[in-house]
Design a protein around this motif. Structure first.
Motif, mmCIF file in Angstrom:
data_model
loop_
_atom_site.group_PDB
_atom_site.id
_atom_site.type_symbol
_atom_site.label_atom_id
_atom_site.label_comp_id
_atom_site.label_asym_id
_atom_site.label_seq_id
_atom_site.Cartn_x
_atom_site.Cartn_y
_atom_site.Cartn_z
ATOM 1 N N ARG A 46 0.841 -1.204 0.000
ATOM 2 C CA ARG A 46 0.000 0.000 0.000
ATOM 3 C C ARG A 46 0.873 1.249 0.000
ATOM 4 N NH1 ARG A 46 -5.285 1.359 2.340
ATOM 5 N NH2 ARG A 46 -5.462 -0.789 3.103
ATOM 6 N N ILE A 47 0.494 2.245 -0.783
ATOM 7 C CA ILE A 47 1.251 3.495 -0.844
ATOM 8 C C ILE A 47 0.296 4.674 -0.743
ATOM 9 C CG2 ILE A 47 3.132 2.524 -2.230
ATOM 10 C CD1 ILE A 47 1.916 3.878 -4.665
ATOM 11 N N ASP A 48 0.848 5.794 -0.341
ATOM 12 C CA ASP A 48 0.103 7.050 -0.296
ATOM 13 C C ASP A 48 0.297 7.741 -1.640
ATOM 14 O OD1 ASP A 48 -0.744 9.693 0.026
ATOM 15 O OD2 ASP A 48 -0.194 9.747 2.142
ATOM 16 N N PRO A 49 -0.764 7.956 -2.395
ATOM 17 C CA PRO A 49 -0.602 8.527 -3.736
ATOM 18 C C PRO A 49 -0.039 9.939 -3.734
ATOM 19 C CG PRO A 49 -2.916 8.476 -3.105
ATOM 20 C CD PRO A 49 -2.171 7.701 -2.068
ATOM 21 N N VAL A 50 -0.255 10.678 -2.653
ATOM 22 C CA VAL A 50 0.237 12.050 -2.598
ATOM 23 C C VAL A 50 1.723 12.079 -2.246
ATOM 24 C CG1 VAL A 50 -0.012 14.292 -1.470
ATOM 25 C CG2 VAL A 50 -2.034 12.932 -2.003
ATOM 26 N N VAL A 51 2.149 11.137 -1.378
ATOM 27 C CA VAL A 51 3.532 11.133 -0.893
ATOM 28 C C VAL A 51 4.439 10.290 -1.784
ATOM 29 C CG1 VAL A 51 5.031 10.539 1.043
ATOM 30 C CG2 VAL A 51 2.758 11.518 1.473
ATOM 31 N N GLN A 107 4.974 9.363 -4.921
ATOM 32 C CA GLN A 107 4.758 9.576 -6.351
ATOM 33 C C GLN A 107 5.636 8.682 -7.217
ATOM 34 O OE1 GLN A 107 2.512 11.649 -7.871
ATOM 35 N NE2 GLN A 107 1.604 12.178 -5.906
ATOM 36 N N ASP A 108 6.768 8.223 -6.665
ATOM 37 C CA ASP A 108 7.682 7.408 -7.456
ATOM 38 C C ASP A 108 7.088 6.047 -7.803
ATOM 39 O OD1 ASP A 108 9.493 9.439 -7.344
ATOM 40 O OD2 ASP A 108 10.684 8.584 -5.716
ATOM 41 N N ALA A 109 6.041 5.629 -7.078
ATOM 42 C CA ALA A 109 5.435 4.327 -7.345
ATOM 43 C C ALA A 109 4.554 4.364 -8.590
ATOM 44 C CB ALA A 109 4.623 3.870 -6.140
ATOM 45 N N LEU A 110 4.316 5.551 -9.121
ATOM 46 C CA LEU A 110 3.502 5.704 -10.325
ATOM 47 C C LEU A 110 4.385 6.071 -11.511
ATOM 48 C CD1 LEU A 110 0.717 7.849 -8.703
ATOM 49 C CD2 LEU A 110 0.438 5.496 -9.440
ATOM 50 N N ILE A 111 3.959 5.676 -12.680
ATOM 51 C CA ILE A 111 4.665 6.085 -13.896
ATOM 52 C C ILE A 111 3.905 7.263 -14.498
ATOM 53 C CG2 ILE A 111 5.255 5.417 -16.248
ATOM 54 C CD1 ILE A 111 5.711 2.589 -15.245
ATOM 55 N N ILE A 135 -0.102 7.723 -17.694
ATOM 56 C CA ILE A 135 -0.118 7.508 -16.251
ATOM 57 C C ILE A 135 -0.386 6.037 -16.004
ATOM 58 C CG2 ILE A 135 -1.175 8.145 -14.049
ATOM 59 C CD1 ILE A 135 -1.821 10.357 -17.021
ATOM 60 N N LYS A 136 0.494 5.368 -15.237
ATOM 61 C CA LYS A 136 0.345 3.939 -14.960
ATOM 62 C C LYS A 136 0.600 3.673 -13.486
ATOM 63 C CE LYS A 136 1.806 0.908 -17.935
ATOM 64 N NZ LYS A 136 2.657 0.071 -18.827
ATOM 65 N N GLY A 137 -0.093 2.687 -12.949
ATOM 66 C CA GLY A 137 0.103 2.305 -11.557
ATOM 67 C C GLY A 137 -0.553 0.972 -11.276
ATOM 68 N N HIS A 138 -0.707 0.665 -9.984
ATOM 69 C CA HIS A 138 -1.311 -0.598 -9.559
ATOM 70 C C HIS A 138 -2.275 -0.357 -8.396
ATOM 71 C CE1 HIS A 138 2.437 -1.900 -11.552
ATOM 72 N NE2 HIS A 138 1.808 -3.042 -11.795
ATOM 73 N N VAL A 139 -3.263 -1.228 -8.289
ATOM 74 C CA VAL A 139 -4.152 -1.236 -7.127
ATOM 75 C C VAL A 139 -4.265 -2.671 -6.624
ATOM 76 C CG1 VAL A 139 -5.505 0.785 -7.816
ATOM 77 C CG2 VAL A 139 -6.230 -1.499 -8.547
ATOM 78 N N VAL A 140 -4.621 -2.785 -5.345
ATOM 79 C CA VAL A 140 -4.866 -4.087 -4.725
ATOM 80 C C VAL A 140 -6.290 -4.082 -4.185
ATOM 81 C CG1 VAL A 140 -4.317 -5.542 -2.730
ATOM 82 C CG2 VAL A 140 -2.476 -4.660 -4.157
ATOM 83 N N VAL A 141 -7.001 -5.183 -4.393
ATOM 84 C CA VAL A 141 -8.367 -5.337 -3.900
ATOM 85 C C VAL A 141 -8.363 -6.345 -2.753
ATOM 86 C CG1 VAL A 141 -10.711 -6.111 -4.457
ATOM 87 C CG2 VAL A 141 -9.403 -4.770 -6.120
ATOM 88 N N GLN A 142 -9.000 -5.967 -1.654
ATOM 89 C CA GLN A 142 -9.153 -6.869 -0.512
ATOM 90 C C GLN A 142 -10.631 -7.161 -0.283
ATOM 91 O OE1 GLN A 142 -7.201 -4.844 2.744
ATOM 92 N NE2 GLN A 142 -5.292 -5.953 2.421
ATOM 93 N N GLY A 182 4.265 15.987 -13.477
ATOM 94 C CA GLY A 182 2.916 15.763 -12.977
ATOM 95 C C GLY A 182 2.910 14.985 -11.686
ATOM 96 N N HIS A 183 1.853 15.157 -10.920
ATOM 97 C CA HIS A 183 1.672 14.373 -9.710
ATOM 98 C C HIS A 183 0.181 14.251 -9.401
ATOM 99 C CE1 HIS A 183 1.575 18.471 -7.998
ATOM 100 N NE2 HIS A 183 0.787 17.943 -7.086
ATOM 101 N N ILE A 184 -0.150 13.256 -8.598
ATOM 102 C CA ILE A 184 -1.536 13.000 -8.219
ATOM 103 C C ILE A 184 -1.835 13.733 -6.918
ATOM 104 C CG2 ILE A 184 -3.129 11.219 -7.401
ATOM 105 C CD1 ILE A 184 -1.914 9.327 -9.407
ATOM 106 N N SER A 185 -2.902 14.518 -6.914
ATOM 107 C CA SER A 185 -3.296 15.237 -5.702
ATOM 108 C C SER A 185 -4.478 14.566 -5.002
ATOM 109 C CB SER A 185 -3.657 16.689 -6.042
ATOM 110 O OG SER A 185 -4.684 16.736 -7.019
ATOM 111 N N PHE A 186 -5.139 13.626 -5.693
ATOM 112 C CA PHE A 186 -6.268 12.899 -5.103
ATOM 113 C C PHE A 186 -6.390 11.565 -5.814
ATOM 114 C CE2 PHE A 186 -10.737 11.627 -5.414
ATOM 115 C CZ PHE A 186 -11.098 11.558 -4.076
ATOM 116 N N PHE A 187 -6.706 10.510 -5.029
ATOM 117 C CA PHE A 187 -6.857 9.177 -5.619
ATOM 118 C C PHE A 187 -7.983 8.447 -4.907
ATOM 119 C CE2 PHE A 187 -6.114 4.683 -6.178
ATOM 120 C CZ PHE A 187 -5.702 4.577 -7.498
#
Length: 240
Positions: free
Chosen positions: A82-87, A89-93, A125-132, A167-172
């Motif tokens: 799990r990552i914080d999208p605001v903090v 940012q390196d986890a996203l392309i 913009i590319k990234g990953h999500v996990v579903v629980q 660019g960066h994500i301010s809300f996710f």
């Protein structure tokens, strides 16, 4: 008491700084992703849901009512952490999609009626999500592998040659739902994000300024109380 010394003589300085040529923000709704059949089973590893077979059958075997389950979704890195999208940012392309002919010029008419030439910039913009899948008492029943997502966006910006896309994500926000019936099982994942996009370049600018000097240290605070006298009544005493 110490005294502060100021230099009043200004001089012209040449400094290098990061100039923002343009800056926009956009809400992006990533197209809904649906998983069913073998694709659904593939994203939920058997180590997290032991029964080899259908996900909904696995849930039913544990005596769980699908309607009482919570399906939560969060942004992750490629390993599923799990990552914080605001903090983080390196986890996203986030990168510019280079166009064969370069950034194409676009003529835009402003509200004032003037025409300005901007550039077409494409971004990936590319990234990953996990579903629980979580039971009513908070136990994680199943957890998915990292699920990749991607979106391509086109922006009309002031982006002359030499500027860089930043660019960066301010809300996710990620929402997911699981449908389990006798004949059908499907997981839907929807993602909404707010993207801040800037065109930047290093520039050298001339400014008029005065150089800073260190200040004198303030007197050290003392722990000893200062003498306090009762307030007086000068209107009455002493009277002259």
């Amino acid at each position: 008491m110490g005294h502060y010394h100021h230099r009043h003589d200004k001089e012209r300085l040449c400094i290098r700084t990061r100039k923002v040529y343009d800056w926009v923000t956009r809400q992006i709704d990533v197209p809904l992703r649906s998983f069913n059949g073998p694709e659904l089973e593939d994203i939920f590893p058997t180590s997290k849901c032991p029964r080899q077979g259908l996900l909904c059958d696995c849930i039913a075997e544990r005596g769980l009512d699908p309607s009482e389950l919570t399906i939560r979704c969060f942004l992750s890195d490629a390993q599923g952490n799990r990552i914080d999208p605001v903090v983080d940012q390196d986890a996203l392309i986030f990168q510019e999609i280079v166009q064969p002919q370069g950034r194409q010029p676009v003529n835009i008419t402003l509200p004032s009626g003037d025409t300005v030439t901007l550039q077409k910039v494409k971004a990936l913009i590319k990234g990953h999500v996990v579903v629980q899948i979580v039971s009513g008492n908070g136990v994680v029943v199943c957890e998915s592998k990292p699920i990749p997502f991607a979106t391509a966006q086109t922006f009309i910006l002031c982006a002359p040659e030499g500027t860089e896309l930043v660019g960066h994500i301010s809300f996710f926000e990620c929402d997911s739902s699981l449908v389990c019936t006798d004949n059908f099982s499907q997981l839907d994942v929807s993602i909404t994000l707010c993207l801040e996009v800037q065109m930047e370049a290093d520039v050298k600018i001339e400014v008029e300024a005065r150089l800073c000097q260190p200040r004198e240290e303030l007197a050290e605070a003392t722990l000893c109380p200062t003498a306090k006298f009762p307030s007086q009544c000068p209107e009455v005493f002493p009277a002259h």
